[in-house]
Design a protein around this motif. Structure first.
Motif, PDB file in Angstrom:
ATOM      1  N   LYS A 161       0.808  -1.217   0.000  1.00  0.00           N
ATOM      2  CA  LYS A 161       0.000   0.000   0.000  1.00  0.00           C
ATOM      3  C   LYS A 161       0.839   1.264   0.000  1.00  0.00           C
ATOM      4  N   GLU A 162       2.093   1.179   0.484  1.00  0.00           N
ATOM      5  CA  GLU A 162       2.953   2.361   0.499  1.00  0.00           C
ATOM      6  C   GLU A 162       3.323   2.822  -0.919  1.00  0.00           C
ATOM      7  N   THR A 163       3.307   1.899  -1.888  1.00  0.00           N
ATOM      8  CA  THR A 163       3.670   2.266  -3.260  1.00  0.00           C
ATOM      9  C   THR A 163       2.480   2.802  -4.036  1.00  0.00           C
ATOM     10  N   GLY A 164       1.295   2.688  -3.468  1.00  0.00           N
ATOM     11  CA  GLY A 164       0.089   3.180  -4.149  1.00  0.00           C
ATOM     12  C   GLY A 164      -0.464   2.125  -5.073  1.00  0.00           C
ATOM     13  N   THR A 165      -1.766   1.936  -5.013  1.00  0.00           N
ATOM     14  CA  THR A 165      -2.398   0.923  -5.855  1.00  0.00           C
ATOM     15  C   THR A 165      -3.323   1.537  -6.887  1.00  0.00           C
ATOM     16  N   GLY A 166      -3.572   2.831  -6.797  1.00  0.00           N
ATOM     17  CA  GLY A 166      -4.445   3.479  -7.768  1.00  0.00           C
ATOM     18  C   GLY A 166      -5.897   3.132  -7.532  1.00  0.00           C
ATOM     19  N   LEU A 167      -6.749   3.656  -8.374  1.00  0.00           N
ATOM     20  CA  LEU A 167      -8.175   3.441  -8.245  1.00  0.00           C
ATOM     21  C   LEU A 167      -8.613   2.156  -8.935  1.00  0.00           C
ATOM     22  N   THR A 173      -9.727   4.412  -1.510  1.00  0.00           N
ATOM     23  CA  THR A 173     -10.726   5.317  -2.077  1.00  0.00           C
ATOM     24  C   THR A 173     -12.131   4.774  -1.876  1.00  0.00           C
ATOM     25  N   VAL A 174     -12.308   3.494  -2.129  1.00  0.00           N
ATOM     26  CA  VAL A 174     -13.625   2.866  -1.967  1.00  0.00           C
ATOM     27  C   VAL A 174     -14.042   2.900  -0.500  1.00  0.00           C
ATOM     28  N   ARG A 175     -13.113   2.579   0.407  1.00  0.00           N
ATOM     29  CA  ARG A 175     -13.431   2.624   1.849  1.00  0.00           C
ATOM     30  C   ARG A 175     -13.893   4.022   2.262  1.00  0.00           C
ATOM     31  N   SER A 223     -23.326  -3.713  13.729  1.00  0.00           N
ATOM     32  CA  SER A 223     -24.644  -4.095  13.212  1.00  0.00           C
ATOM     33  C   SER A 223     -24.536  -4.918  11.937  1.00  0.00           C
ATOM     34  N   ALA A 224     -23.530  -4.604  11.098  1.00  0.00           N
ATOM     35  CA  ALA A 224     -23.372  -5.288   9.816  1.00  0.00           C
ATOM     36  C   ALA A 224     -21.959  -5.088   9.297  1.00  0.00           C
ATOM     37  N   VAL A 225     -21.596  -5.944   8.339  1.00  0.00           N
ATOM     38  CA  VAL A 225     -20.279  -5.883   7.706  1.00  0.00           C
ATOM     39  C   VAL A 225     -20.469  -5.753   6.203  1.00  0.00           C
ATOM     40  N   ILE A 226     -19.749  -4.809   5.596  1.00  0.00           N
ATOM     41  CA  ILE A 226     -19.674  -4.744   4.133  1.00  0.00           C
ATOM     42  C   ILE A 226     -18.318  -5.313   3.774  1.00  0.00           C
ATOM     43  N   LEU A 227     -18.315  -6.356   2.955  1.00  0.00           N
ATOM     44  CA  LEU A 227     -17.123  -7.156   2.709  1.00  0.00           C
ATOM     45  C   LEU A 227     -16.794  -7.216   1.225  1.00  0.00           C
ATOM     46  N   ASP A 228     -15.603  -6.738   0.881  1.00  0.00           N
ATOM     47  CA  ASP A 228     -15.127  -6.795  -0.503  1.00  0.00           C
ATOM     48  C   ASP A 228     -14.886  -8.255  -0.891  1.00  0.00           C
ATOM     49  N   MET A 229     -15.211  -8.607  -2.120  1.00  0.00           N
ATOM     50  CA  MET A 229     -15.045  -9.973  -2.596  1.00  0.00           C
ATOM     51  C   MET A 229     -13.585 -10.321  -2.851  1.00  0.00           C
ATOM     52  N   SER A 230     -12.874  -9.440  -3.555  1.00  0.00           N
ATOM     53  CA  SER A 230     -11.504  -9.740  -3.988  1.00  0.00           C
ATOM     54  C   SER A 230     -10.503  -8.878  -3.243  1.00  0.00           C
ATOM     55  N   MET A 231      -9.750  -9.539  -2.374  1.00  0.00           N
ATOM     56  CA  MET A 231      -8.711  -8.837  -1.623  1.00  0.00           C
ATOM     57  C   MET A 231      -7.477  -9.726  -1.568  1.00  0.00           C
ATOM     58  N   PRO A 232      -6.299  -9.119  -1.535  1.00  0.00           N
ATOM     59  CA  PRO A 232      -5.097  -9.935  -1.351  1.00  0.00           C
ATOM     60  C   PRO A 232      -5.090 -10.538   0.052  1.00  0.00           C
ATOM     61  N   LYS A 292     -19.949  -2.492  -6.742  1.00  0.00           N
ATOM     62  CA  LYS A 292     -19.122  -1.282  -6.640  1.00  0.00           C
ATOM     63  C   LYS A 292     -18.942  -0.680  -8.015  1.00  0.00           C
ATOM     64  N   PRO A 293     -18.848   0.591  -8.089  1.00  0.00           N
ATOM     65  CA  PRO A 293     -19.091   1.548  -7.021  1.00  0.00           C
ATOM     66  C   PRO A 293     -20.593   1.776  -6.887  1.00  0.00           C
ATOM     67  N   ALA A 294     -21.079   1.772  -5.673  1.00  0.00           N
ATOM     68  CA  ALA A 294     -22.508   1.976  -5.431  1.00  0.00           C
ATOM     69  C   ALA A 294     -22.770   3.453  -5.185  1.00  0.00           C
ATOM     70  N   THR A 295     -23.886   3.921  -5.674  1.00  0.00           N
ATOM     71  CA  THR A 295     -24.297   5.295  -5.379  1.00  0.00           C
ATOM     72  C   THR A 295     -24.765   5.364  -3.931  1.00  0.00           C
ATOM     73  N   LEU A 296     -24.888   6.562  -3.405  1.00  0.00           N
ATOM     74  CA  LEU A 296     -25.391   6.767  -2.049  1.00  0.00           C
ATOM     75  C   LEU A 296     -26.769   6.128  -1.893  1.00  0.00           C
ATOM     76  N   GLU A 297     -27.617   6.335  -2.876  1.00  0.00           N
ATOM     77  CA  GLU A 297     -28.979   5.801  -2.835  1.00  0.00           C
ATOM     78  C   GLU A 297     -28.974   4.270  -2.786  1.00  0.00           C
ATOM     79  N   VAL A 298     -28.196   3.646  -3.659  1.00  0.00           N
ATOM     80  CA  VAL A 298     -28.144   2.178  -3.731  1.00  0.00           C
ATOM     81  C   VAL A 298     -27.550   1.592  -2.453  1.00  0.00           C
ATOM     82  N   LEU A 299     -26.454   2.183  -1.968  1.00  0.00           N
ATOM     83  CA  LEU A 299     -25.816   1.681  -0.753  1.00  0.00           C
ATOM     84  C   LEU A 299     -26.739   1.834   0.452  1.00  0.00           C
TER      85      LEU A 299
END
Length: 193
Positions: free
Chosen positions: A12-18, A84-86, A121-130, A176-183
């Protein structure tokens, strides 16, 4: 396949971009499109196009959005390897009235959930993570608390891995990316089911 999702093994220190898959999804959510032109040894050009929006349409959309946001309360644990997503999810969820905890990988998600489960109350969990994938993190969360409410998040719905995790008992899915309304709607449904 330049817009297909993948995860990076860079630190993460080298930057992963969007990520081009996220850029593509964001642009499509706004009814736009992206073109790519590339020549070996010359470079690559990306052009992003959005439809024109006049002021009256913008004002109308703002008032529609405020009417369609679902508000709630509780603490949501957001897990995503892209900063950025977080941060966007945190901003959206706080606007809806939730408290938000942020973590960047599956193992950290499991650690924080185990420590703070009484207030989450709940967890939002990304599918693909290292490291620990969303699937493995979900299985670990279920061992800690069989009734954990998890909203799976991925850049692409048409992925066999997503179906696999949904069949394990994930409570819902948001692309992703979800709008405010959808999320906000997805989280409200998750908490009310």
């Amino acid at each position: 396949r330049i817009f297909d999702p993948f995860f990076t093994t860079k630190h993460k220190e080298t930057g992963t971009g969007l990520g081009l898959s996220i850029v593509y999804s964001i642009v499509r959510n706004f009814r736009g499109f992206v073109t790519v032109y590339s020549e070996p040894d010359k470079g690559t050009s990306f052009n992003v196009y959005f439809p024109l929006l006049n002021e009256s349409e913008a004002d109308s959309r703002k008032s529609d959005l405020k009417r369609n946001i679902c508000y709630g309360e509780g603490t949501i644990l957001v897990t995503d390897d892209e900063e950025t997503v977080r941060n966007i999810m945190k901003e959206y969820l706080e606007e809806c009235g939730y408290d938000v905890l942020l973590v960047e990988n599956g193992s950290e998600c499991v650690e924080v959930f185990e420590r703070e489960k009484s207030k989450i109350s709940a967890v939002i969990l990304d599918m693909s993570m290292p490291g620990m994938s969303g699937k493995d993190a979900f299985i670990a969360l279920k061992r800690i608390s069989p009734d954990v409410r998890v909203l799976l998040s991925s850049g692409f719905r048409d992925d066999n891995r997503v179906d696999e995790v949904l069949q394990l008992g994930v409570s819902g899915f948001v692309q992703k990316p979800a709008t405010l309304e959808v999320l906000s709607e997805a989280v409200r449904k998750l908490l009310n089911d």
